[in-house]
Design an enzyme around this catalytic site. Structure first.
Site, short mmCIF file in Angstrom:
data_model
loop_
_atom_site.label_atom_id
_atom_site.label_comp_id
_atom_site.label_asym_id
_atom_site.label_seq_id
_atom_site.Cartn_x
_atom_site.Cartn_y
_atom_site.Cartn_z
N ASP A 29 0.84 -1.20 0.00
CA ASP A 29 0.00 0.00 0.00
C ASP A 29 0.87 1.26 0.00
OD1 ASP A 29 -2.29 1.48 0.02
OD2 ASP A 29 -2.70 1.24 2.15
N HIS A 46 2.85 3.17 -8.90
CA HIS A 46 2.70 1.73 -9.13
C HIS A 46 3.95 1.17 -9.83
CE1 HIS A 46 -1.33 1.95 -7.69
NE2 HIS A 46 -1.82 2.60 -8.73
N LEU A 140 11.12 -20.91 -4.25
CA LEU A 140 10.06 -20.07 -3.66
C LEU A 140 8.78 -20.06 -4.52
CD1 LEU A 140 10.84 -16.56 -2.26
CD2 LEU A 140 8.90 -16.83 -3.75
C1 FPP Z 1 -1.95 0.10 -3.41
O1 FPP Z 1 -1.48 1.42 -3.41
C2 FPP Z 1 -1.38 -0.65 -4.52
C3 FPP Z 1 -2.10 -1.25 -5.53
C4 FPP Z 1 -3.55 -1.23 -5.60
C5 FPP Z 1 -1.43 -1.93 -6.65
C6 FPP Z 1 -0.19 -2.70 -6.36
C7 FPP Z 1 0.60 -2.81 -7.61
C8 FPP Z 1 1.94 -2.77 -7.71
C9 FPP Z 1 2.84 -2.74 -6.57
C10 FPP Z 1 2.60 -2.76 -9.05
C11 FPP Z 1 2.62 -3.98 -9.84
C12 FPP Z 1 2.67 -5.24 -9.06
C13 FPP Z 1 3.09 -6.41 -9.54
C14 FPP Z 1 2.98 -7.62 -8.74
C15 FPP Z 1 3.69 -6.50 -10.86
P1 FPP Z 1 -2.53 2.63 -3.53
O2 FPP Z 1 -2.66 2.96 -4.98
O3 FPP Z 1 -3.81 2.23 -2.87
O4 FPP Z 1 -1.79 3.73 -2.73
P2 FPP Z 1 -2.47 4.93 -1.90
O5 FPP Z 1 -3.25 4.29 -0.78
O6 FPP Z 1 -1.30 5.72 -1.43
O7 FPP Z 1 -3.34 5.68 -2.87
#
Ligand code: FPP
Length: 248
Positions: A29, A46, A140
């Site tokens: 997050d 992201h 893993l």
């Molecule tokens: C939450 O941060 C994150 C996500 C919903 C997406 C996670 C994706 C990645 C880490 C990139 C790609 C992953 C892989 C496995 C290739 P948020 O957008 O909710 O952050 P915020 O709460 O600060 O808005």
């Protein structure tokens, strides 16, 4: 040698190899906030988050933790703007294509949990290719939770069990049979659940499986998460007394 490397080693040195978590699950997050702080579009957060995925994976490989599960896209994430969803799907495809060879080389088996059949077709195809390429790996297990929700998972499990009951006349409704019908069938429950960016909630992630997981929450935003943070989480985990409702 930088100070950062030294302290990463120092944290690593505290970890006892005979008491490692078997399964680490992570709620990644804070990508949006990371980008916002830098006046960048959310997708830049992201993208930076992909680097942190590599850090977490390397950290687990280095320690010999056999299962790592990452919450990459939840059933609730479809509520985000269409543009962000499309960009997230593109990033995921990019990750699968770029990292496939690396996963294979490092003996990492990819697994996916969630309603994968509802993802865009192109994503499903890339997933299939990566799953096939890594299916014989025995190191893993990296599990990506995609279009995942723990309540949806339970609904799917109960439906499967009810259908089995109709087909075979009966089905055992106990904890073991429910676990067997979850997407995570055959995997150990997470011992350690990490959440970045300081939020204190489970957000519909592995609700059944995390019943006795140790929670470790850090203020670090996901794109800034490093191997050192992972080692710190494992080191703290090893200081906890897990009583499972008993007296220890
Ligand atoms: C939450 O941060 C994150 C996500 C919903 C997406 C996670 C994706 C990645 C880490 C990139 C790609 C992953 C892989 C496995 C290739 P948020 O957008 O909710 O952050 P915020 O709460 O600060 O808005």
């Amino acid at each position: 040698m930088t100070t950062d490397v030294v302290s990463e080693r120092a944290v690593l040195a505290q970890i006892k190899r005979n008491r490692l978590p078997r399964h680490i699950a992570i709620i990644m997050d804070g990508n949006g906030r990371w980008a916002q702080k830098r006046k960048l579009p959310r997708i830049a957060g992201h993208r930076a988050g992909m680097r942190a995925v590599r850090q977490a994976l390397e950290g687990c490989s280095q320690l010999g933790v056999p299962f790592l599960t990452l919450y990459a896209f939840s059933v609730e994430n479809w509520k985000r703007p269409q543009r962000e969803i499309s960009l997230l799907m593109s990033l995921l495809r990019e990750y699968l294509k770029k990292e496939r060879a690396e996963l294979k080389r490092r003996d990492i088996q990819l697994r996916v949990i969630g309603r994968v059949h509802e993802l865009p077709h192109a994503v499903q195809k890339d997933l299939e290719t990566a799953l096939t390429a890594t299916r014989d790996n025995s190191g893993l297990t990296l599990t990506l939770a995609l279009n995942y929700g723990a309540r949806t998972e339970l609904v799917d499990a109960f439906r499967k069990m009810a259908e089995e009951g109709v087909r075979n006349g009966s089905v055992g409704w106990d904890e073991a049979s429910i676990s067997r019908n979850l997407y995570t069938e055959g995997m150990p429950d997470p011992d350690l659940l990490i959440r970045t960016s300081g939020e204190m909630r489970l957000s519909n992630f592995l609700l059944w499986q995390a019943a006795y997981a140790e929670l470790w929450i850090t203020e670090v935003l996901w794109p800034d998460f490093t191997r050192k943070d992972l080692f710190r989480a494992v080191s703290d985990f090893q200081k906890r007394e897990r009583r499972y409702g008993g007296l220890g």
